[in-house]
Design an enzyme around this catalytic site. Structure first.
Site, short mmCIF file in Angstrom:
data_model
loop_
_atom_site.label_atom_id
_atom_site.label_comp_id
_atom_site.label_asym_id
_atom_site.label_seq_id
_atom_site.Cartn_x
_atom_site.Cartn_y
_atom_site.Cartn_z
N TRP A 200 37.88 -100.70 -24.99
CA TRP A 200 39.09 -100.41 -24.23
C TRP A 200 40.13 -101.52 -24.47
CZ3 TRP A 200 41.41 -103.27 -20.25
CH2 TRP A 200 42.52 -102.64 -19.65
N ASP A 368 49.49 -90.19 -13.66
CA ASP A 368 48.45 -89.97 -12.65
C ASP A 368 49.01 -90.15 -11.22
OD1 ASP A 368 46.03 -89.74 -11.45
OD2 ASP A 368 45.09 -91.42 -12.50
N ARG A 444 34.64 -95.08 -13.27
CA ARG A 444 35.95 -94.99 -12.61
C ARG A 444 35.90 -94.02 -11.43
NH1 ARG A 444 42.10 -93.17 -14.15
NH2 ARG A 444 43.09 -95.06 -13.44
N LYS A 477 50.45 -84.90 -20.84
CA LYS A 477 49.57 -85.99 -21.25
C LYS A 477 48.18 -85.65 -20.73
CE LYS A 477 48.91 -91.00 -20.60
NZ LYS A 477 49.45 -92.19 -19.93
N TRP A 478 47.25 -85.43 -21.64
CA TRP A 478 45.89 -85.00 -21.31
C TRP A 478 44.98 -86.21 -21.43
CZ3 TRP A 478 43.67 -79.65 -22.87
CH2 TRP A 478 42.27 -79.61 -22.70
N ASP A 479 44.59 -86.71 -20.28
CA ASP A 479 43.81 -87.96 -20.24
C ASP A 479 42.32 -87.64 -20.12
OD1 ASP A 479 43.29 -90.66 -20.08
OD2 ASP A 479 44.63 -91.03 -18.38
N ASN A 481 39.00 -90.20 -18.89
CA ASN A 481 38.75 -91.61 -18.59
C ASN A 481 37.30 -92.01 -18.37
OD1 ASN A 481 41.41 -92.93 -18.59
ND2 ASN A 481 41.89 -91.35 -17.09
N CYS A 527 44.87 -88.50 -24.69
CA CYS A 527 44.74 -89.86 -24.19
C CYS A 527 43.32 -89.99 -23.67
CB CYS A 527 45.74 -90.06 -23.06
SG CYS A 527 45.55 -91.61 -22.15
N ASP A 549 45.77 -98.49 -23.99
CA ASP A 549 46.35 -98.96 -22.73
C ASP A 549 46.93 -100.36 -22.89
OD1 ASP A 549 45.98 -96.77 -21.18
OD2 ASP A 549 44.15 -97.47 -20.20
C1 DGJ Z 1 44.43 -94.08 -18.54
C2 DGJ Z 1 45.60 -93.91 -19.45
O1 DGJ Z 1 45.34 -94.48 -20.68
C3 DGJ Z 1 46.82 -94.52 -18.79
O2 DGJ Z 1 47.93 -94.43 -19.64
C4 DGJ Z 1 47.09 -93.83 -17.49
O3 DGJ Z 1 47.44 -92.50 -17.72
C5 DGJ Z 1 45.87 -93.91 -16.59
N1 DGJ Z 1 44.70 -93.47 -17.26
C6 DGJ Z 1 46.08 -93.10 -15.34
O4 DGJ Z 1 44.94 -93.03 -14.58
#
Ligand code: DGJ
Length: 736
Positions: A200, A368, A444, A477-479, A481, A527, A549
């Protein structure tokens, strides 16, 4: 036609002006590889390139032929255990418990163009004359099963794509335990392996090592292509560099678990395999069923790494990315994440958007925090309905107001995830990926929805479609995480658990396909906690990816430099953010932040209203600059000039296709005392044409001079803003 079949010798020659790839039907009717590399002239047979010899301890295919051992034969798509003991390209377990197979050449077909891969992303052609395809069918009579090896050679590019399809026609079921997309045996191991490793916020750092006997490889078993390793591998000759020498690139069009491995045997041959990681993969094929692998893209260059990357860039920018946005310059955006995190009101958003508009920006992206009970990262994921405390007039109301300001509106989603504190989880606690009777590990504070299940994907499609159709949204923007732990789907049978990782990714592709088809005008950016899923698979659906990020300009030099090994500039989301930088506290000049971010899909991610008037004025000029040059930067040829890895100075440049314009970025991390003079050797210009630098009449030079004597760098030109470190300068070259 760029694919020849020599019937007498049983050899296929795939070639264009750049490359040759030669396959032979071997004595045992399996396939051998005779050559892959720079184009060589055709002949009826290259059989002399098939070496074989007597070796003690070797096992031989035939009793009367001590020269033919598969261990010592370069093969196309090898299996294990029939005289070859290396890692194979595939493995099929049969009902009697055996994994021994014998797939013999049965037939082939050569045709113009390239077929689509059902349910999977892949490169494509727009006109059948752009490429030729060879499909070879191999057949194992004992299990009545086929392997279809597919090769496409692009006529104008040094590119061969490969994929494999397995079909079980027999009565018994078979189990695929390994199904690589490509496998190639090279005759020596005088190579260095380059790959892109990270984590990351430091994704895709360039790593180089000498190949050695044994295996060396990279992989992901995280359920995503990952920040740790990218599905991409290079073998280059030790003397090869950015500008010269022989380079082989391997890239996998896939977003899930993968393996990319180079095995050097003790007789110095190298086998590269690439595909879905065989661990955690097991795919049962009942009678009549088939399995299709993802596509691997092999690029050859005899002019170093830059040429390899430029080929990938052109192919991926024009024949992997699809749709409305493919050829359009990307909007200059402002994203609110680093400005507000979860804490915003409509007024706050509109205040940022108004200033952004005044400074020339074109798109506002709400990140978000806009939905459900999403006031922190412990709640709300899965509930794609507006949080009306923050946005009383809904997404529709906000989008209308942003449009009224004169900007386009974009919205963040994380479709694949759920928080336990959400209505979706309360409604469907069994929709997450988790193993019955085992603890489900959080990451998370969230859990992964089981996208191997159609009803789950359908539900998310329904809730996202609703939001996207109700409001004026032009960007998503499709995240994503977190990675997948305790992988198990209650919807699959016990014997189907080895399918879940792959089915999950197919579910992601399915949702992307449905949404991009229903909303073709929307620009999707993928993303994953920054760039943890920056891979060719997703570029097929989302023309750009949030690169990392880490928005610190100095860190971004390494990240963007590494990413550029395979991915085009137009695909790399790159934003100017505030200082001290939120990820590592560094303070860099605002010009350096922009000078790095220009070489990507450019935008801002900070509270513009916190900037001083002077800074806002700089931003206005930057936005104007980006608008003037984005077409050149996003569609030109990108050349890496000086590497940030191990060096204080980085440089790169983009040259327009017609070579009449170029932009050079030059970056110096730390200042030095009493430094030497510096000249930067440029690349890709027309040697016979004159270029004017930054509009200064006294700075006019021929391309040959700029590429051989170099561009004189003047330290006093580097932006400083009072800071001595982290400085940079851009040079705009115009042909006169
Ligand atoms: C991770 C993304 O990389 C960020 O740009 C942002 O969108 C956050 N998540 C939001 O939770």
């Amino acid at each position: 036609m760029t694919i020849l079949f020599h019937e007498q010798s049983g050899e296929f020659h795939l070639y264009n002006d750049h490359i040759s790839y030669i396959i032979k039907i071997l004595k045992n009717k399996q396939l051998g590889n005779l050559y892959y590399g720079k184009k060589i002239r055709d002949r009826d047979s290259f059989a002399h390139l098939l070496e074989g010899g007597l070796r003690s301890l070797a096992a031989y295919v035939y009793e009367d032929d001590y020269h033919f051992s598969l261990q010592h034969t370069r093969q196309e798509y090898p299996s294990y255990g029939t005289t070859d003991f290396r890692y194979p390209a595939f493995e099929i377990k049969q009902e009697n418990g055996s994994s021994i197979s014998n797939f013999e050449y049965q037939s082939h077909e050569i045709f113009k163009g390239k077929k689509k891969l059902s349910g999977l992303p892949a490169t494509y052609v727009e006109d059948a004359h752009e490429a030729d395809t060879l499909e070879i069918t191999l057949y194992d009579a004992l299990i009545d099963s086929e392997i279809l090896l597919s090769y496409t050679i692009f006529n104008e590019m040094a590119v061969i794509t490969r994929n494999t399809k397995f079909t079980n026609n027999g009565e018994q079921k078979i189990i695929l335990n390994r199904a690589m997309s490509t496998s190639i045996d090279l005759p020596d191991y005088d190579y260095e392996m380059i790959h892109l490793a990270g984590a990351w916020s430091r994704e895709r750092h360039v790593k180089t090592r000498k190949l050695e006997q044994g295996t060396q490889g990279i992989y992901s078993l995280r359920g995503a292509s990952s920040a740790e390793h990218n599905p991409f591998l290079v073998l280059k000759r030790p003397g090869a560099d950015e500008f010269a020498g022989e380079v082989y690139g391997f890239s996998l069009v896939y977003s899930g678990n993968f393996l990319a491995q180079a095995e050097v045997d003790t007789h110095d041959a190298t086998r590269v395999i690439m595909g879905i990681h065989p661990d955690q993969f097991e795919w049962e094929l009942a009678s009549g069923e088939a399995f299709q692998t993802p596509e691997a893209v092999m690029v050859y260059s005899d002019h170093g790494l830059n040429q390899m990357s430029q080929t990938y860039h052109e192919l991926y920018r024009t024949r992997l990315v699809r749709g409305h946005w493919r050829d359009l310059v990307r909007p200059i955006l402002i994203n609110n994440w680093e400005a507000t995190s979860f804490e915003f009101t409509e007024d706050k958003i509109l205040a940022i958007a108004t200033t952004a508009k005044n400074l020339g920006m074109e798109l506002f992206v709400l990140d978000d925090g806009w939905f459900g009970a999403r006031n922190h990262d412990r709640a709300g994921l899965g509930d794609w309905v507006v949080n009306s405390e923050k946005l009383p007039e809904g997404i529709k109301g906000l989008a209308n107001k942003i449009e009224a300001i004169g900007m386009k509106f974009g919205l963040w989603f994380e479709p694949e995830m759920v928080n336990k504190d959400s209505d979706l989880y309360r409604m469907h606690p069994d929709w997450i990926i988790s193993t019955p009777g085992r603890h489900a590990s959080p990451s998370r504070n969230q859990y992964v929805l089981d996208f191997s299940r159609k009803e789950v994907v359908d539900y998310i499609y329904g809730s996202m479609s609703k939001v996207l159709s109700e409001s004026a949204i032009t960007y998503v923007k499709w995240d994503m995480n977190r990675y997948i732990t305790e992988c198990y789907s209650i919807a699959q049978e016990i014997s189907g658990q080895g399918k879940v990782f792959h089915l999950y990714i197919l579910g992601v592709y399915d949702l992307y396909e449905r949404l991009t088809s229903k909303f073709p005008h929307i620009l999707f950016e993928s993303c994953s906690s920054g760039g943890a899923r920056f891979d060719p698979g997703l570029l097929y659906y989302a023309p750009q990816t949030w690169t990392s990020d880490d928005t610190d300009a100095v860190e971004r030099l390494k990240i963007q430099y590494g990413t550029s090994f395979v991915y085009p500039v137009s695909s790399m989301g790159a934003h100017v953010s505030e200082v001290p930088n939120q990820q590592l506290g560094r303070i860099t000049p605002i010009d350096t932040r922009a000078n790095v971010a220009y070489f990507g899909a450019f935008g801002y991610e900070l509270d513009l209203n916190e900037l001083t008037d002077v800074e806002q004025e700089r931003v206005r000029q930057q936005v104007a600059f980006a608008k003037e040059y984005r077409a050149l930067i996003q569609k030109g040829k990108f050349h890496r000039l000086l590497s940030p890895f191990g060096h204080n100075v980085t440089a790169w440049m983009v040259v327009s296709q017609e070579k009449n314009e170029a932009i050079v970025g030059y970056y110096q991390v730390l200042n030095g005392v009493n430094q030497g003079f510096r000249r930067l050797m440029l690349a890709g210009l027309d040697p016979d044409k004159q270029y004017c630098i930054n509009g200064v009449q006294e700075r006019v030079h021929y391309g040959d001079e700029l590429m051989s004597a170099g561009l004189v760098i003047r330290q006093d030109e580097l932006c400083t803003e009072g800071a001595a470190d982290f400085t940079s300068v851009l040079y705009v070259l115009k042909r006169i």
